[in-house]
Design an enzyme around this catalytic site. Structure first.
Site, PDB file in Angstrom:
ATOM      1  N   GLY A  19       0.965  -1.061  -0.032  1.00 15.81           N
ATOM      2  CA  GLY A  19       0.048  -0.183   0.075  1.00 15.81           C
ATOM      3  C   GLY A  19       0.827   1.311  -0.124  1.00 15.81           C
ATOM      4  O   GLY A  19       1.729   1.317   0.937  1.00 15.81           O
ATOM      5  N   ASP A 112      -6.325  -0.484   2.155  1.00 14.11           N
ATOM      6  CA  ASP A 112      -7.693   0.000   2.483  1.00 14.11           C
ATOM      7  C   ASP A 112      -8.879  -0.917   2.253  1.00 14.11           C
ATOM      8  O   ASP A 112      -9.743  -0.439   2.164  1.00 14.11           O
ATOM      9  CB  ASP A 112      -7.701   1.220   1.548  1.00 14.11           C
ATOM     10  CG  ASP A 112      -7.812   0.752   0.041  1.00 14.11           C
ATOM     11  OD1 ASP A 112      -7.559  -0.463  -0.338  1.00 14.11           O
ATOM     12  OD2 ASP A 112      -7.967   1.483  -1.006  1.00 14.11           O
ATOM     13  N   ASP A 115     -10.258  -7.477   1.896  1.00 14.34           N
ATOM     14  CA  ASP A 115      -9.961  -8.678   0.947  1.00 14.34           C
ATOM     15  C   ASP A 115      -8.297  -8.600   0.832  1.00 14.34           C
ATOM     16  O   ASP A 115      -7.897  -9.846   1.252  1.00 14.34           O
ATOM     17  CB  ASP A 115     -10.602  -8.488  -0.414  1.00 14.34           C
ATOM     18  CG  ASP A 115     -10.870  -9.479  -1.329  1.00 14.34           C
ATOM     19  OD1 ASP A 115     -11.134 -10.477  -0.584  1.00 14.34           O
ATOM     20  OD2 ASP A 115     -10.901  -9.484  -2.264  1.00 14.34           O
ATOM     21  N   ALA A 116      -7.713  -7.634   0.739  1.00 16.53           N
ATOM     22  CA  ALA A 116      -6.328  -7.584   0.350  1.00 16.53           C
ATOM     23  C   ALA A 116      -5.908  -7.880   1.815  1.00 16.53           C
ATOM     24  O   ALA A 116      -4.581  -8.508   1.869  1.00 16.53           O
ATOM     25  CB  ALA A 116      -5.812  -6.220   0.030  1.00 16.53           C
ATOM     26  N   ARG A 117      -6.330  -7.440   2.972  1.00 26.39           N
ATOM     27  CA  ARG A 117      -5.604  -7.724   4.268  1.00 26.39           C
ATOM     28  C   ARG A 117      -5.643  -9.104   4.518  1.00 26.39           C
ATOM     29  O   ARG A 117      -4.637  -9.566   5.287  1.00 26.39           O
ATOM     30  CB  ARG A 117      -6.240  -6.697   5.480  1.00 26.39           C
ATOM     31  CG  ARG A 117      -5.927  -5.321   5.328  1.00 26.39           C
ATOM     32  CD  ARG A 117      -6.705  -4.941   6.862  1.00 26.39           C
ATOM     33  NE  ARG A 117      -6.283  -3.413   6.956  1.00 26.39           N
ATOM     34  CZ  ARG A 117      -6.975  -2.287   6.495  1.00 26.39           C
ATOM     35  NH1 ARG A 117      -8.344  -2.584   6.050  1.00 26.39           N
ATOM     36  NH2 ARG A 117      -6.679  -1.309   6.816  1.00 26.39           N
ATOM     37  N   CYS A 168     -36.671  -5.152   0.621  1.00 26.92           N
ATOM     38  CA  CYS A 168     -37.883  -4.459   0.794  1.00 26.92           C
ATOM     39  C   CYS A 168     -37.757  -3.097   1.120  1.00 26.92           C
ATOM     40  O   CYS A 168     -38.328  -1.941   0.967  1.00 26.92           O
ATOM     41  CB  CYS A 168     -39.066  -4.982   1.547  1.00 26.92           C
ATOM     42  SG  CYS A 168     -38.593  -5.523   3.529  1.00 26.92           S
ATOM     43  N   CYS A 430      -9.437 -20.562  14.944  1.00 26.94           N
ATOM     44  CA  CYS A 430      -9.247 -19.581  13.930  1.00 26.94           C
ATOM     45  C   CYS A 430      -8.924 -20.674  12.838  1.00 26.94           C
ATOM     46  O   CYS A 430      -8.162 -21.381  12.761  1.00 26.94           O
ATOM     47  CB  CYS A 430      -7.912 -18.814  13.955  1.00 26.94           C
ATOM     48  SG  CYS A 430      -7.643 -17.879  12.535  1.00 26.94           S
TER      49      CYS A 430
END
Lengths: 645, 323
Positions: A19, A112, A115-117, A168, A430
């Site tokens: 980044g 930012d 997904d990338a993290r 809705c 995890c």
């Protein structure tokens, strides 16, 4: 200044920075000044005007160029003799695999998006390289250290899902401005200018089934020889007039709600009213500069337009799309940097808001909500970058006892603006760092394999190129190197329900999902379940065995995507969005939506307590002389995290 | 607030931060004039932050030449030595800083901080000094206070991996967000001279040790007529003697000021760049808060020490003299 031992560790270190944005610019500068000699930096983005207020390595003349490369060149101006390697590329590219990561002593994230993290977290775990993770929103910031087998990994605790709204609410009963924005952006804009093959809930089928989709679909098409002004008014009257009348016919809906008011273009604008001066804009050949504000003479984006102005903007924007940007129609997606798209969405949301008695908003505010723009200032990024380097130096010195997670507070807590906290230990359940099997509750004879892949494998497990296996039987594979028969075979599987797959996936069986790129493999045990709560479990599938994030549908204490965009309103959004300039989507929950889009979106870090929320309390441990603070987490399950001793 | 609206260019450039502090605050920033003295690494960070934020003007004062040492943490100094020839560090930094934001007027003024006249100071809304002696700090702060115009005064210094910020906003009113409402608050600040005259024994027990340690070093440099930071480990015996005298006079235990901390500060001629970024970031934010009158500012000292990672606010004012 750093000790000699520290300086040696710094000089010999090879650092990977992911980044080159708000945090990245500050970080690269501070690393270079601190004596780092070998830095790789990866960023796929190019520079935009709205970056320049804080990404200080960039200038107006750099707009459009690679962030990673310009940042490198700018830092070499004051530190010419160090090695900085810039990669203008996606971190998810297969070039940046485990072997690539293994070359580095530490990975520093200034990303930012979630997904990338997650992707970086997985690869660096496999490579055994420690990670310093960071994020900022306005004055709030956070730096965390992740060391394999010693501290939690980035994914030990799921992040809250992006804010989403029941279909809705969006299609029929909006009560907040954000609902109107979602409607304007995801439904109306997508219907008129986006991919025609995408399913779209714009035309609510009323309970009596008065409108069939075949019939209504034509309505949105420009007819042969139809004048563009007539077309605009026809669309206007259909969505703001006719559709509202239709919805009103269902009395049940309005029993306890204020009835909306249908709005027709003739109510607001006189029939022969000339819309703007198109000739003015015609002189501009640059498509990016096409704007209704320019042609209508509206100057101030912070001003709230009245209903007539919004109506003019809407019709004008529609017309400009057809006259100036005809080629893009059918393939457009909303982009917050597309001025005309923002104008269209602002106007449409405001007209809808007027109809439902919801206060109107300025283009500036609407843009913030629609683009889910995260507030960002240079100072927080500078502070966070300094903290990252301090933690990175500790890691390089193998000083693991002293690594800390640090919060930047807007208001001092116990006199502290910068608050260090001991890192948490890994979560034994995890699925990423402890490889714990998961259980999926699903109605196997009724769930499409495609839904499983999109909603569970991609969205929940964050896999980009997944492979699904049952025993040795390959059920699905994604990747560029597939041949045509394989591709067709997997495509066919996607359309089947789980229990009808070539090797049936039913209760009591187990499958393995892998992403070779991320070197992550996960076992999922299938449990048959027939009933799901439509509100709470809209996906019809529940993944258990890994702590669930707090659900975020109506929880006010949690992330308020897009709802606190005005002024200095960030301080009530305490569960820290660990995102700098993140362009998260505000999505309508629709079973038909593109879920890869959702997996890309908002993140908020669960590790922050909010002193204004009764749910959170601080546990204060007074050690002799040196006190550390451990924060309780948003939900009780999160509180199970323990301090590392 | 009255006054002209932001231009389209300003709205586009400052979009992300207007979403944080609002258009009013942005307008106030663009009308503020800031004087900065002492071009060290921490000051370079502060300059960057306030120029990016979009203040009206920044005036730099530092006649000293560029040295090997000044390159340490100051990213405003380019590597090309031919640019330094016959120029002050303020002039060199000014050139780099101008590029950061064409909407901000950046200039370098010749002169010495200690001899700045009240006529000059009066042109500014904010004055920030770094690396100056105890007497200069007191004198500039005193001059700012004598003017009828309210000037925000800050002093900032980093030694080793420790940093200190002092804030004097005199009589400051601001709005701050509290839960879901905006409230007015008013703060009274002591001058630097008044603050450091507060008897040590009446200060809260858990006050940052850095406060005392910095006062000892500052006093040492003053009596020895050293420039700020011109110390070494060889000074330790004399500094320990001074600590003893001060602690006895102030009736506090010497253990409040550990030897190890004094050693670090004596050695810390060079700033540690990550700490410059942190201190410079916090101070940049404070300047923005003070100008915009939005958010509760620090009263009146801030400390950061990389050794424990805490960023602490300490209120050091005499409870008897505060109104």
């Amino acid at each position: 200044m750093a000790s000699q031992q520290q300086l040696d560790a710094i000089k010999g270190a090879k650092v990977l920075m992911v980044g080159a944005g708000g945090i990245g610019c500050e970080l690269l500068k501070t690393l270079a000044l601190s004596g780092f000699q070998d830095i790789h930096i990866i960023d796929m983005d190019t520079i935009e005007v709205s970056n320049l207020n804080r990404q200080f390595l960039f200038r107006q003349s750099h707009v459009g160029q690679s962030k990673a490369k310009v940042a490198r060149d700018a830092v070499l101006k004051f530190r010419p003799h160090i090695n900085i390697t810039a990669h203008h590329d996606n971190i998810k590219s297969s070039d940046f695999d485990v072997d690539f990561f293994k070359k580095f002593d530490v990975v520093l994230n200034g990303l930012d998006n979630l997904d990338a993290r997650r992707h970086v977290n997985r690869i660096r775990l496999a490579a055994g390289v420690p990670l310093v993770e960071s994020g900022t929103t306005g004055f709030l910031g956070q730096v965390a250290v992740h060391v394999k087998d010693r501290t939690e990994c980035y994914e030990c605790y799921p992040k809250p899902a992006p804010k989403s709204y029941p279909v809705c609410t969006i299609t029929s009963t909006p009560s907040k401005f954000v609902h109107c924005i979602v409607w304007a952006k995801d439904l109306l804009f997508a219907k008129l200018f986006g991919d025609k093959n995408q399913e779209n809930d714009l035309n609510v089928r009323s309970s009596d089934g008065a409108s069939s989709s075949e019939h209504t679909d034509d309505i949105f098409e420009l007819r042969n020889d139809e004048d563009i002004d007539c077309y605009g008014r026809r669309i206007y009257d259909h969505v703001f007039g006719y559709n509202i009348e239709l919805a009103l016919s269902n009395d049940e809906t309005w029993k306890n709600r204020t009835r909306p008011k249908p709005i027709y273009s003739s109510d607001v604008l006189s029939n022969n009213q000339q819309n703007g001066n198109l000739d003015k804009s015609c002189s501009s050949s640059d498509v990016a500069l096409v704007s209704t504000m320019a042609t209508l003479g509206l100057k101030n984006p912070q001003e709230v337009w009245n209903l007539a102005e919004n109506s003019k903007v809407l019709l004008e924007a529609l017309k400009l799309f057809f006259m100036k940007r005809q080629k893009e129609i059918g393939s457009l997606t909303f982009d917050k940097d597309d001025q005309l798209a923002v104008e269209f969405v602002t106007a449409a949301a405001n007209i809808r808001a007027a109809s439902f008695g919801i206060p109107l908003h300025s283009l500036f505010e609407a843009k913030g909500i629609a683009g889910n723009i995260v507030h960002a200032v240079a100072t927080t990024n500078a502070v966070v970058a300094g903290l990252i380097v301090i933690e990175a130096i500790k890691l390089l010195n193998k000083d693991l006892e002293n690594v800390r997670m640090t919060f930047c507070n807007e208001h001092p807590k116990r006199k502290m603006l910068l608050m260090p906290v001991e890192p948490f230990e890994p979560n034994k359940t995890c699925f990423v760092c402890s490889k714990t099997p998961l259980t999926l509750e699903v109605n196997a004879p009724h769930t499409k394999f495609r839904d499983f892949i999109e909603k569970v494998v991609r969205a929940k497990l964050g896999m980009n190129l997944p492979t699904v296996m049952k025993g040795h039987f390959l059920l699905y594979e994604d990747g560029n190197d597939l041949d045509e028969d394989e591709r067709q075979k997997y495509e066919a599987n996607l359309e089947k329900v789980l229990s009808k797959l070539p090797s049936p996936v039913i209760g009591g069986t187990s499958i393995v999902v892998e992403d070779l790129n991320q070197t992550l493999s996960c076992e999922i045990n299938i449990k048959q379940r027939e009933e799901f709560d439509e509100e709470k479990e809209p996906e019809g599938m529940v993944l258990i065995g890994w702590l669930q994030a707090p659900t975020d549908t109506e929880n006010k204490a949690s992330v308020q995507n897009g709802e606190s965009t005005s002024g200095a309103g960030t301080d009530q959004v305490m569960p820290l969005e660990i995102a700098e300039d993140e362009e998260a989507e505000v999505n309508a929950v629709s079973k038909k939506r593109n879920f890869s889009e959702i997996s890309n979106s908002s993140v908020s870090h669960p590790l922050t307590g909010n002193d204004k929320t009764s749910k959170n309390k601080e546990v204060i441990l007074e050690d002799e002389g040196d006190d550390l603070i451990v924060l309780d987490h948003l939900n009780s399950e999160m509180a199970k995290k323990k301090r590392l001793v | 607030m009255d006054g002209e609206e932001l231009t389209e260019q300003e709205t586009a450039l400052y979009d992300r931060q207007i979403r944080v502090w609002g258009a009013d605050a942005q307008r106030r920033l663009s009308k503020a004039h800031v004087l900065i003295g002492g071009m060290k690494g921490t000051i370079a960070e502060v300059c960057k932050n306030i120029v990016l934020a979009g203040v009206g003007s920044v005036t730099l004062v530092d006649d000293s030449p560029v040295t090997e040492e000044s390159l340490n943490a100051n990213f405003l100094i380019p590597s090309d030595e031919t640019l330094y020839e016959g120029r002050s560090i303020a002039e060199v930094c000014c050139d780099s800083l101008k590029d950061f934001n064409p909407m901000v007027h950046v200039s370098a003024e010749k002169g010495d901080l200690s001899s700045l006249s009240t006529e000059i100071l009066e042109k500014f809304d904010v004055v920030i000094v770094s690396g100056c002696s105890l007497s200069t700090k007191k004198a500039i702060n005193g001059k700012c206070r004598k003017l009828s115009k309210r000037i925000a005064f800050y002093s900032v210094d980093c030694r080793d991996s420790c940093g200190e910020i002092f804030v004097d906003l005199q009589d400051h009113s601001c709005t701050k967000k509290q839960v879901n409402e905006t409230v007015e608050c008013r703060l009274q600040y002591p001058s630097f001279e008044e603050a450091i005259a507060v008897p040590w024994k009446i200060l809260p027990k858990r006050i940052s040790k850095l406060y005392f340690a910095t006062r000892v070093i500052e006093r040492f440099e003053e009596t020895e007529t050293r420039t700020s930071g011109e110390t070494s480990l060889a000074d330790l015996p004399n500094v320990l003697k001074l600590r003893k005298e001060l602690c006895e006079a102030q009736c506090i235990s010497e253990s409040q000021i550990p030897d190890s901390l004094l050693e670090r500060l004596l050695l810390g001629k060079l700033e540690f760049p990550p700490v410059c970024a942190i201190i410079g970031g916090i101070l940049g934010q404070e300047v923005i808060k003070a100008i915009s009158c939005k958010g509760e500012p620090i009263k009146n000292f801030f400390y950061f020490d990389a050794a424990d990672g805490k960023g602490l606010i300490e209120d050091i004012s005499n409870p008897n003299s505060a109104s």
